[in-house]
Scaffold this active site. Structure first.
Site, short mmCIF file in Angstrom:
data_model
loop_
_atom_site.label_atom_id
_atom_site.label_comp_id
_atom_site.label_asym_id
_atom_site.label_seq_id
_atom_site.Cartn_x
_atom_site.Cartn_y
_atom_site.Cartn_z
N ARG A 76 115.07 29.95 -27.50
CA ARG A 76 114.92 31.40 -27.62
C ARG A 76 115.76 31.94 -28.77
O ARG A 76 116.71 31.32 -29.22
CB ARG A 76 115.35 32.09 -26.31
CG ARG A 76 114.26 32.03 -25.23
CD ARG A 76 114.69 32.73 -23.95
NE ARG A 76 115.77 32.05 -23.29
CZ ARG A 76 117.04 32.43 -23.35
NH1 ARG A 76 117.39 33.53 -24.02
NH2 ARG A 76 117.98 31.74 -22.73
N LYS A 219 110.57 34.61 -20.51
CA LYS A 219 111.77 35.40 -20.35
C LYS A 219 111.53 36.87 -20.68
O LYS A 219 112.30 37.74 -20.26
CB LYS A 219 112.91 34.82 -21.20
CG LYS A 219 113.58 33.60 -20.51
CD LYS A 219 114.02 33.93 -19.08
CE LYS A 219 115.17 33.13 -18.55
NZ LYS A 219 114.81 31.97 -17.73
N HIS A 238 118.54 35.67 -11.73
CA HIS A 238 118.30 34.46 -12.52
C HIS A 238 118.76 33.28 -11.65
O HIS A 238 119.87 32.78 -11.79
CB HIS A 238 119.09 34.50 -13.84
CG HIS A 238 118.72 33.41 -14.80
ND1 HIS A 238 119.60 32.88 -15.71
CD2 HIS A 238 117.55 32.75 -15.01
CE1 HIS A 238 118.99 31.95 -16.43
NE2 HIS A 238 117.75 31.85 -16.01
N SER A 256 121.32 28.98 -18.28
CA SER A 256 120.49 27.89 -18.74
C SER A 256 121.22 26.54 -18.74
O SER A 256 122.35 26.44 -19.20
CB SER A 256 120.04 28.21 -20.17
OG SER A 256 119.16 27.23 -20.60
N LYS A 260 119.67 24.78 -12.10
CA LYS A 260 118.80 25.52 -11.17
C LYS A 260 117.55 24.72 -10.83
O LYS A 260 117.19 24.53 -9.67
CB LYS A 260 118.38 26.88 -11.77
CG LYS A 260 119.50 27.87 -11.94
CD LYS A 260 119.01 29.22 -12.43
CE LYS A 260 118.34 29.18 -13.80
NZ LYS A 260 119.23 28.71 -14.88
N THR A 261 116.85 24.27 -11.89
CA THR A 261 115.60 23.54 -11.66
C THR A 261 115.87 22.18 -11.02
O THR A 261 115.23 21.80 -10.03
CB THR A 261 114.85 23.35 -13.00
OG1 THR A 261 114.58 24.65 -13.54
CG2 THR A 261 113.53 22.61 -12.80
N ASP A 275 113.56 29.48 -11.18
CA ASP A 275 114.26 30.23 -12.24
C ASP A 275 114.40 31.74 -12.04
O ASP A 275 115.40 32.30 -12.45
CB ASP A 275 113.57 29.97 -13.58
CG ASP A 275 114.43 30.31 -14.79
OD1 ASP A 275 115.56 29.81 -14.88
OD2 ASP A 275 113.97 31.09 -15.64
N ARG A 340 111.16 20.46 -23.03
CA ARG A 340 110.83 21.17 -21.79
C ARG A 340 109.44 20.80 -21.30
O ARG A 340 108.57 20.42 -22.09
CB ARG A 340 110.80 22.68 -22.05
CG ARG A 340 112.13 23.31 -22.37
CD ARG A 340 112.73 23.94 -21.14
NE ARG A 340 114.04 24.51 -21.43
CZ ARG A 340 114.79 25.12 -20.50
NH1 ARG A 340 114.36 25.24 -19.26
NH2 ARG A 340 115.96 25.60 -20.81
N1 LIG Z 1 125.56 17.05 -12.10
C1 LIG Z 1 124.45 17.61 -12.55
N2 LIG Z 1 123.86 18.62 -11.87
C2 LIG Z 1 122.75 19.21 -12.34
N3 LIG Z 1 122.13 18.86 -13.49
C3 LIG Z 1 122.66 17.85 -14.20
C4 LIG Z 1 123.83 17.19 -13.77
N4 LIG Z 1 124.13 16.24 -14.68
C5 LIG Z 1 123.19 16.30 -15.63
N5 LIG Z 1 122.29 17.26 -15.37
C6 LIG Z 1 121.16 17.62 -16.25
O1 LIG Z 1 121.36 18.98 -16.65
C7 LIG Z 1 120.13 19.63 -16.81
C8 LIG Z 1 120.04 20.85 -15.90
O2 LIG Z 1 118.94 21.59 -16.33
P1 LIG Z 1 118.04 22.56 -15.47
O3 LIG Z 1 116.65 22.47 -15.99
O4 LIG Z 1 118.22 22.31 -14.02
O5 LIG Z 1 118.69 23.92 -15.92
P2 LIG Z 1 118.37 25.37 -15.41
O6 LIG Z 1 119.59 25.90 -14.74
O7 LIG Z 1 117.13 25.34 -14.63
O8 LIG Z 1 118.23 26.15 -16.80
P3 LIG Z 1 117.11 27.11 -17.43
O9 LIG Z 1 117.40 28.49 -16.93
O10 LIG Z 1 117.31 26.99 -18.88
O11 LIG Z 1 115.78 26.61 -17.01
C9 LIG Z 1 119.05 18.63 -16.48
O12 LIG Z 1 118.63 18.06 -17.69
C10 LIG Z 1 119.78 17.62 -15.60
O13 LIG Z 1 119.22 16.34 -15.65
O1 LIG Z 2 114.16 30.77 -21.49
C1 LIG Z 2 114.22 29.57 -21.67
O2 LIG Z 2 113.93 29.03 -22.73
C2 LIG Z 2 114.60 28.68 -20.56
C3 LIG Z 2 115.35 29.35 -19.51
O3 LIG Z 2 114.91 29.39 -18.39
C4 LIG Z 2 116.64 29.98 -19.83
O4 LIG Z 2 117.09 29.91 -20.97
O5 LIG Z 2 117.25 30.55 -18.91
CA LIG Z 3 115.01 25.75 -15.31
MN LIG Z 4 116.22 30.35 -16.96
#
Ligand SMILES: Nc1ncnc2c1ncn2[C@@H]1O[C@H](COP(=O)(O)OP(=O)(O)OP(=O)(O)O)[C@@H](O)[C@H]1O
Ligand SMILES: O=C([O-])CC(=O)C(=O)O
Ligand SMILES: [Ca+2]
Ligand SMILES: [Mn+2]
Length: 550
Positions: A76, A219, A238, A256, A260-261, A275, A340
């Site tokens: 972004r 977003k 979020h 990010s 979360k995911t 998310d 992604r």
């Molecule tokens: N201990 C851990 N707990 C959670 N995730 C981990 C850990 N160690 C490594 N990771 C890695 O960190 C990343 C967490 O990314 P995730 O997609 O869950 O983020 P998100 O909070 O959903 O962010 P976004 O809002 O950008 O989607 C993944 O690539 C995951 O494999």
């Molecule tokens: O928006 C994006 O590219 C991915 C996301 O979920 C974040 O940054 O929170």
């Molecule tokens: Ca995510």
């Molecule tokens: Mn997000």
């Protein structure tokens, strides 16, 4: 293809007030809906064909996902985001750190540029979908774009209408005009680059120029909800959300890359969403119809649900694959660290559909601390919960935002500052009220570094973070013994099943000298205090007192 404009409006939207006179002008959004080659809610297979035929850098992975390239921008562009300054919303908006004003006139220039670009394409894609699973708060979102990739992305991320809902769709509540392949004019007043993402709440439009990163659309919808939902008296978050067999809902807040995911995809629990959610008077609903997972270093062993969701229909962005086998190399960061995949939520085996859960019982605040001094888990008092929610500390991971190349300490209010429209305290006040009313337990989990800071320590093993989450869900942590972590004043459990005891306390996990440990703790505590100073005049005594004490 019949024109899709009509004067009827479905009654689903009750929270968004429509002004008849304004509607008449909004109806003229400039797009020629009567043209040839207007593809509305096109079949996934057809979008595949078009993307492969017309968009360079598109392939099919060995698993059947559509591999796409988002071009130069692979994250972004928060510095290029603008909100139109107009009389109906200007008093509400938190102008400042994330919301930069754009004049109505400059918006129209960008708008016209986007419309001219879109109307002159050989083909134009329209996707009509919904944001919000609860019919009471649902918004009709139309996405107009020139790339089949973008249309498929939003097909996956929005809630897909049934055939019947599509027939009676009527006018959208909000329209996204994505002309991302075409630049903004840098000489337009208020533009600082050729990338522009702008939202106009009065005209109910979002215009994208100069970035093809699809996450901007997702977003953008979230930003719209972050304005409309609190105005309707409900709280946008979020966070991810899932639910146990007994119907107990958990929320996982986090910026990010904090997990979360990853942590919400749990074979023992039903996924509500990964998310973006809204907490209402009746429970929690997902805003989206799909998930958007990071795929860097993804493996079937560590993240089987997400790995399995990558198949026909999924959009896999900016990954590198073997030319012969089409097998994706998830370890390859050569295009970006922010690789992604966007897939419909039903691609996760235990998704809860409709994506609506009960009031949360547990609230997890995720932080990815690259300093290695926050405990892997701690139990928060309600004052600490507010303190950490308003602070929103994490380390920004490389890639998701343009220009971030290594972890960078950041304070992002409400764990989602780039998407806030109102002042952070407005969301925090609503959250405090809801936590109190529903007596949810609140936990802080550090999914970041352990044993040392970035560079010396390493990221805590995913299996430990999962064991901690399990211990929250099965009640083990609620009844555990705790010790107080000095300076931060956090309560750390003495033991968690599946996690070595020394890992739980950053002081015993630390591999370096006590002196570097103490210095790192003090450095981070000082950053917290400095950041919180800007909220001190609005926070209560007990919340201020919940911060670190140096
Ligand atoms: N201990 C851990 N707990 C959670 N995730 C981990 C850990 N160690 C490594 N990771 C890695 O960190 C990343 C967490 O990314 P995730 O997609 O869950 O983020 P998100 O909070 O959903 O962010 P976004 O809002 O950008 O989607 C993944 O690539 C995951 O494999
Ligand atoms: O928006 C994006 O590219 C991915 C996301 O979920 C974040 O940054 O929170
Ligand atoms: Ca995510
Ligand atoms: Mn997000």
């Amino acid at each position: 293809m019949a024109p899709i404009r009509s004067t009827t409006r479905s009654p689903a939207v009750s929270i968004y007030k429509h002004d008849a006179a304004l509607d008449a002008s909004v109806g003229k959004d400039g797009i020629d809906y009567t043209r040839v080659n207007l593809l509305r809610n096109t079949a996934v297979a057809k979008l595949y064909e078009d993307a492969l035929r017309y968009e360079p850098g598109t392939s099919i992975s060995s698993a059947g996902a559509l591999v796409t390239s988002s071009g130069k921008k692979t994250g972004r562009s928060p510095r290029d985001k603008r909100i139109v300054d107009e009389e109906s919303t200007t008093e509400d908006i938190w102008w400042g750190p994330v919301n930069t004003k754009l004049s109505e006139h400059a918006f129209l220039i960008n708008h016209e540029r986007a419309v001219d670009y879109l109307n002159t394409r050989e083909r134009l894609y329209v996707f009509d979908g919904f944001a919000g699973w609860d019919p009471k708060y649902r918004l009709k979102i139309r996405v107009v774009c020139a790339r089949a990739y973008h249309s498929l992305f939003m097909h996956n991320m929005l809630i897909r209408p049934t055939e019947e809902e599509l027939k009676t769709y009527g006018e959208p509540d909000f329209t996204i005009l994505n002309a991302g392949a075409f630049p903004a004019n840098r000489y337009t007043t208020g533009m600082t680059s050729s990338t522009s993402v702008s939202i106009n709440f009065k005209l109910r439009q979002m215009v994208i120029l100069g970035t093809e990163y699809a996450g901007e659309m997702k977003k953008g919808v979230f930003t719209i909800m972050h304005y409309l939902m609190p105005k309707a008296g409900v709280l946008s978050l979020h966070s991810s959300a899932n639910q146990g067999l007994r119907g107990d809902t958990s929320l996982f807040f986090g910026l990010s890359g904090t997990g979360k995911t990853t942590l919400s995809a749990d074979p023992a629990r039903a996924l509500i969403g990964d998310d973006e959610h809204v907490w209402t008077d009746t429970g929690v609903f997902n805003i989206e119809g799909g998930c958007y997972a990071k795929t860097i270093d993804l493996s079937a062993e560590k993240e089987p649900e997400i790995f399995g969701a990558i198949r026909f229909g999924s959009v896999l962005e900016n990954v590198v694959f073997d030319e012969d086998t089409r097998i994706v190399d998830y370890a390859d960061k050569s295009l970006t660290e922010n690789t992604r995949c966007a897939y419909p939520i039903e691609y996760i085996p235990n998704a809860l559909i409709p994506c609506i859960g009960k009031h949360p019982k547990n609230i997890v605040m995720l932080t990815c601390d690259a300093q290695g001094v926050l405990p892997p888990v701690s139990k928060l008092t309600s004052a600490q919960a507010m303190y950490h929610f308003i602070s929103g500390y994490t380390s920004k991971m490389a890639g998701t935002e343009d220009g971030v190349v290594e972890p960078e300490a950041t304070f992002s209010a409400c764990f989602g500052q780039p998407f806030l429209v109102l002042h952070p305290t407005q969301y925090a006040t609503m959250l405090a009220q809801k936590i109190g009313e529903h007596k949810a337990d609140v936990w802080l989990i550090n999914t970041g570094w352990n044993g040392g800071a970035y560079g010396t320590g390493k990221r805590i093993a995913l299996k430990y973070s999962r064991a901690i989450v399990d211990a929250i869900h099965n009640g083990e942590l609620k009844n555990a013994e705790y010790v107080t972590y000095p300076i931060f004043g956090l309560e750390i459990p003495k033991a968690v099943t599946g996690v070595p005891a020394e890992v739980l306390n950053p002081a015993t996990a630390w591999q370096g000298t006590p002196a570097t440990f103490n210095a790192t703790v003090s450095k981070l505590a000082a950053l917290f205090n400095k950041n919180f100073a800007k909220y001190a005049d609005q926070a209560t005594e007990d919340v201020i007192a919940a911060g670190p004490k140096l």
